[in-house]
Design a protein around this motif. Structure first.
Motif, PDB file in Angstrom:
ATOM      1  N   GLU A  30       0.914  -1.126   0.052  1.00  0.00           N
ATOM      2  CA  GLU A  30      -0.117   0.005   0.068  1.00  0.00           C
ATOM      3  C   GLU A  30       0.763   1.183   0.047  1.00  0.00           C
ATOM      4  N   MET A  31       1.946   1.156   0.410  1.00  0.00           N
ATOM      5  CA  MET A  31       3.087   2.126   0.574  1.00  0.00           C
ATOM      6  C   MET A  31       3.704   2.235  -0.858  1.00  0.00           C
ATOM      7  N   VAL A  32       4.425   1.231  -1.202  1.00  0.00           N
ATOM      8  CA  VAL A  32       5.032   1.139  -2.454  1.00  0.00           C
ATOM      9  C   VAL A  32       4.127   1.454  -3.682  1.00  0.00           C
ATOM     10  N   GLY A  33       3.294   0.771  -3.529  1.00  0.00           N
ATOM     11  CA  GLY A  33       2.629   0.806  -5.024  1.00  0.00           C
ATOM     12  C   GLY A  33       2.052   1.986  -5.575  1.00  0.00           C
ATOM     13  N   PRO A  34       1.330   3.088  -4.506  1.00  0.00           N
ATOM     14  CA  PRO A  34       0.920   4.284  -5.107  1.00  0.00           C
ATOM     15  C   PRO A  34       2.360   5.288  -5.074  1.00  0.00           C
ATOM     16  N   PHE A  35       2.985   5.116  -4.600  1.00  0.00           N
ATOM     17  CA  PHE A  35       4.546   5.722  -4.916  1.00  0.00           C
ATOM     18  C   PHE A  35       5.106   5.507  -6.267  1.00  0.00           C
ATOM     19  N   LEU A  36       4.999   4.257  -6.507  1.00  0.00           N
ATOM     20  CA  LEU A  36       5.548   3.879  -7.753  1.00  0.00           C
ATOM     21  C   LEU A  36       4.723   4.369  -8.839  1.00  0.00           C
ATOM     22  N   LEU A  37       3.256   4.402  -8.679  1.00  0.00           N
ATOM     23  CA  LEU A  37       2.297   4.659  -9.747  1.00  0.00           C
ATOM     24  C   LEU A  37       2.498   6.048 -10.240  1.00  0.00           C
ATOM     25  N   ILE A  38       2.770   7.002  -9.214  1.00  0.00           N
ATOM     26  CA  ILE A  38       2.935   8.440  -9.781  1.00  0.00           C
ATOM     27  C   ILE A  38       4.137   8.877  -9.970  1.00  0.00           C
ATOM     28  N   VAL A  39       5.183   7.926  -9.638  1.00  0.00           N
ATOM     29  CA  VAL A  39       6.656   8.473  -9.934  1.00  0.00           C
ATOM     30  C   VAL A  39       6.858   9.218 -11.177  1.00  0.00           C
ATOM     31  N   THR A  40       5.970   8.681 -12.280  1.00  0.00           N
ATOM     32  CA  THR A  40       6.455   9.318 -13.683  1.00  0.00           C
ATOM     33  C   THR A  40       5.715  10.262 -13.860  1.00  0.00           C
ATOM     34  N   TYR A  41       4.669  10.713 -13.013  1.00  0.00           N
ATOM     35  CA  TYR A  41       4.186  11.993 -12.956  1.00  0.00           C
ATOM     36  C   TYR A  41       4.891  13.319 -12.356  1.00  0.00           C
ATOM     37  N   ALA A  42       5.314  12.889 -11.384  1.00  0.00           N
ATOM     38  CA  ALA A  42       6.238  13.726 -10.552  1.00  0.00           C
ATOM     39  C   ALA A  42       7.639  13.903 -11.433  1.00  0.00           C
ATOM     40  N   GLU A  43       8.230  12.956 -11.995  1.00  0.00           N
ATOM     41  CA  GLU A  43       9.479  13.164 -12.871  1.00  0.00           C
ATOM     42  C   GLU A  43       9.102  14.040 -14.015  1.00  0.00           C
ATOM     43  N   ASP A  44       7.856  13.882 -14.548  1.00  0.00           N
ATOM     44  CA  ASP A  44       7.358  14.644 -15.984  1.00  0.00           C
ATOM     45  C   ASP A  44       7.237  16.155 -15.487  1.00  0.00           C
ATOM     46  N   ALA A  45       6.441  16.309 -14.425  1.00  0.00           N
ATOM     47  CA  ALA A  45       6.420  17.777 -13.662  1.00  0.00           C
ATOM     48  C   ALA A  45       7.748  18.126 -13.493  1.00  0.00           C
ATOM     49  N   GLN A  81       0.169  17.555 -12.836  1.00  0.00           N
ATOM     50  CA  GLN A  81       0.844  16.445 -12.345  1.00  0.00           C
ATOM     51  C   GLN A  81       1.405  16.385 -10.943  1.00  0.00           C
ATOM     52  N   ALA A  82       1.964  17.744 -10.551  1.00  0.00           N
ATOM     53  CA  ALA A  82       2.685  17.837  -9.304  1.00  0.00           C
ATOM     54  C   ALA A  82       1.551  17.826  -8.247  1.00  0.00           C
ATOM     55  N   ALA A  83       0.343  18.518  -8.550  1.00  0.00           N
ATOM     56  CA  ALA A  83      -0.704  18.425  -7.448  1.00  0.00           C
ATOM     57  C   ALA A  83      -1.341  17.082  -7.395  1.00  0.00           C
ATOM     58  N   GLY A  84      -1.436  16.138  -8.460  1.00  0.00           N
ATOM     59  CA  GLY A  84      -2.090  14.945  -8.147  1.00  0.00           C
ATOM     60  C   GLY A  84      -1.037  13.938  -7.651  1.00  0.00           C
ATOM     61  N   SER A  85       0.149  14.214  -8.094  1.00  0.00           N
ATOM     62  CA  SER A  85       1.221  13.434  -7.270  1.00  0.00           C
ATOM     63  C   SER A  85       1.399  13.805  -5.844  1.00  0.00           C
ATOM     64  N   THR A  86       1.344  14.727  -5.517  1.00  0.00           N
ATOM     65  CA  THR A  86       1.428  15.184  -4.119  1.00  0.00           C
ATOM     66  C   THR A  86       0.222  14.820  -3.295  1.00  0.00           C
ATOM     67  N   GLY A  87      -0.976  14.922  -3.838  1.00  0.00           N
ATOM     68  CA  GLY A  87      -2.183  14.410  -3.284  1.00  0.00           C
ATOM     69  C   GLY A  87      -2.052  13.040  -2.883  1.00  0.00           C
ATOM     70  N   TYR A 257      12.601   8.728 -19.323  1.00  0.00           N
ATOM     71  CA  TYR A 257      11.259   8.517 -19.510  1.00  0.00           C
ATOM     72  C   TYR A 257      10.633   7.228 -19.163  1.00  0.00           C
ATOM     73  N   TYR A 258      11.315   6.445 -19.997  1.00  0.00           N
ATOM     74  CA  TYR A 258      10.728   4.994 -20.266  1.00  0.00           C
ATOM     75  C   TYR A 258      11.003   4.110 -18.945  1.00  0.00           C
ATOM     76  N   PHE A 259      12.279   4.575 -18.277  1.00  0.00           N
ATOM     77  CA  PHE A 259      12.409   4.053 -17.119  1.00  0.00           C
ATOM     78  C   PHE A 259      11.481   4.556 -15.902  1.00  0.00           C
ATOM     79  N   PHE A 260      11.172   5.457 -15.845  1.00  0.00           N
ATOM     80  CA  PHE A 260      10.220   5.985 -14.625  1.00  0.00           C
ATOM     81  C   PHE A 260       8.733   5.663 -14.971  1.00  0.00           C
ATOM     82  N   ASN A 261       8.371   5.677 -16.590  1.00  0.00           N
ATOM     83  CA  ASN A 261       7.316   5.041 -16.911  1.00  0.00           C
ATOM     84  C   ASN A 261       7.131   3.650 -16.322  1.00  0.00           C
ATOM     85  N   THR A 262       7.961   2.791 -16.517  1.00  0.00           N
ATOM     86  CA  THR A 262       7.822   1.534 -16.369  1.00  0.00           C
ATOM     87  C   THR A 262       7.718   1.268 -14.837  1.00  0.00           C
ATOM     88  N   LEU A 263       8.345   1.979 -13.875  1.00  0.00           N
ATOM     89  CA  LEU A 263       8.068   1.910 -12.580  1.00  0.00           C
ATOM     90  C   LEU A 263       6.757   2.258 -12.291  1.00  0.00           C
TER      91      LEU A 263
END
Length: 290
Positions: A30-45, A81-87, A257-263
């Motif tokens: 529950e901690m790792v899943g959401p973090f990895l899910l949004i990491v590409t959005y945070a990186e893109d922002a 992306q920044a607001a969604g990832s932070t939330g 980009y593809y590295f973080f997207n795959t995460l």
């Protein structure tokens, strides 16, 4: 020597039972899943901010948006992306955060002119699947009963049964859509390589296994195990295929980009492992956990 080996085996089994209990494993996911899910959005922002001039050049030269409109689009992209990832990370206003990222993921291929790129589109669909699973989990339960019900769901009773049957039909449909979308990139890559002109036995067997695991997730049979295997495979292949820290020049940005997207794709799979496939699945009602 045999007595020592037996004692060592007992100690190892005891430590594994204590440290890898279903509850601890579920909390970790529950901690790792959401973090990895949004990491590409945070990186893109962050990419929009740090490479503003390059992004502006692309929007003006390739997309023909104009200077003012390009700046507004990039600013909105960065903010969303920044607001969604932070939330999601802070677990504050999760529903608005998920909806923000959902809208951005749908709009992004259109705004950036990537609708003709099948890989980009299917990766976006897979991200949508992960976000829908996260949204379903947040919608299913009240804050006060979420942890107890999540424990029951991880034990194999399913989120709908754990929630007492509230919104079973709509919630189960949402989870079904989420896990189908989650498999989008796997069906694309597996089918593309399996039916390509060149044929080699070992790669073909590998992609057959990929398609089989994806199909198991879609029908919801041994979905957690299948998702866990896919997530592990993605993690290993990600280090091999997209080591951006070893790349220089223009290829570095592409690889990064593809590295973080795959995460993020891995994050969606781990959410499926944590929350389960839902009511519309063959696993529904099984009393066996992962």
């Amino acid at each position: 020597m045999s007595r020592f080996a037996s004692d060592l085996k007992d100690v190892i089994e005891d430590q594994l039972e204590r440290n890898l209990s279903p509850r601890k494993l579920r909390r970790f996911l529950e901690m790792v899943g959401p973090f990895l899910l949004i990491v590409t959005y945070a990186e893109d922002a962050l990419r929009v901010v740090t490479r503003w001039d390059e992004q502006m050049m692309y929007m003006k030269m390739q997309m023909k948006w104009g200077r003012v409109l390009s700046a507004l689009i990039l600013a909105a992209s960065c903010l969303a992306q920044a607001a969604g990832s932070t939330g999601v990370i802070l677990r504050r206003q999760m529903r608005p955060a998920c909806y923000t990222l959902l809208v951005f993921t749908v709009v992004q291929p259109i705004v950036y002119g990537q609708l003709g790129d099948a890989d980009f589109v299917f990766r976006s669909l897979t991200q949508l699947g992960g976000l829908l699973l996260l949204l379903r989990h947040e919608d299913s339960l009240g804050r006060g009963t979420r942890r107890q019900s999540a424990d029951l769901a991880f034990a194999g009773l399913g989120a709908d049964a754990a929630a007492g049957g509230r919104g079973v039909a709509s919630g189960a449909r949402l989870q079904l859509i989420g896990r189908v979308l989650l498999m989008g990139i796997f069906f694309l890559q597996g089918g593309r390589h399996l039916f390509s002109r060149g044929f080699a036995l070992l790669p073909a067997l590998g992609f057959c296994a990929l398609l089989s695991l994806s199909a198991l997730v879609v029908i919801g049979f041994k979905a957690r195990w299948s998702a866990l295997i896919l997530a592990t495979s993605l993690g290993l292949s990600n280090l091999w295929m997209y080591p951006f820290w070893m790349v220089s020049g223009r290829a570095r940005d592409f690889t990064k980009y593809y590295f973080f997207n795959t995460l993020s794709l891995m994050g969606g799979l781990l959410l499926l492992v944590s929350y389960g496939p839902g009511g519309l699945s063959m696993d529904h009602g099984s009393k066996k956990g992962i």
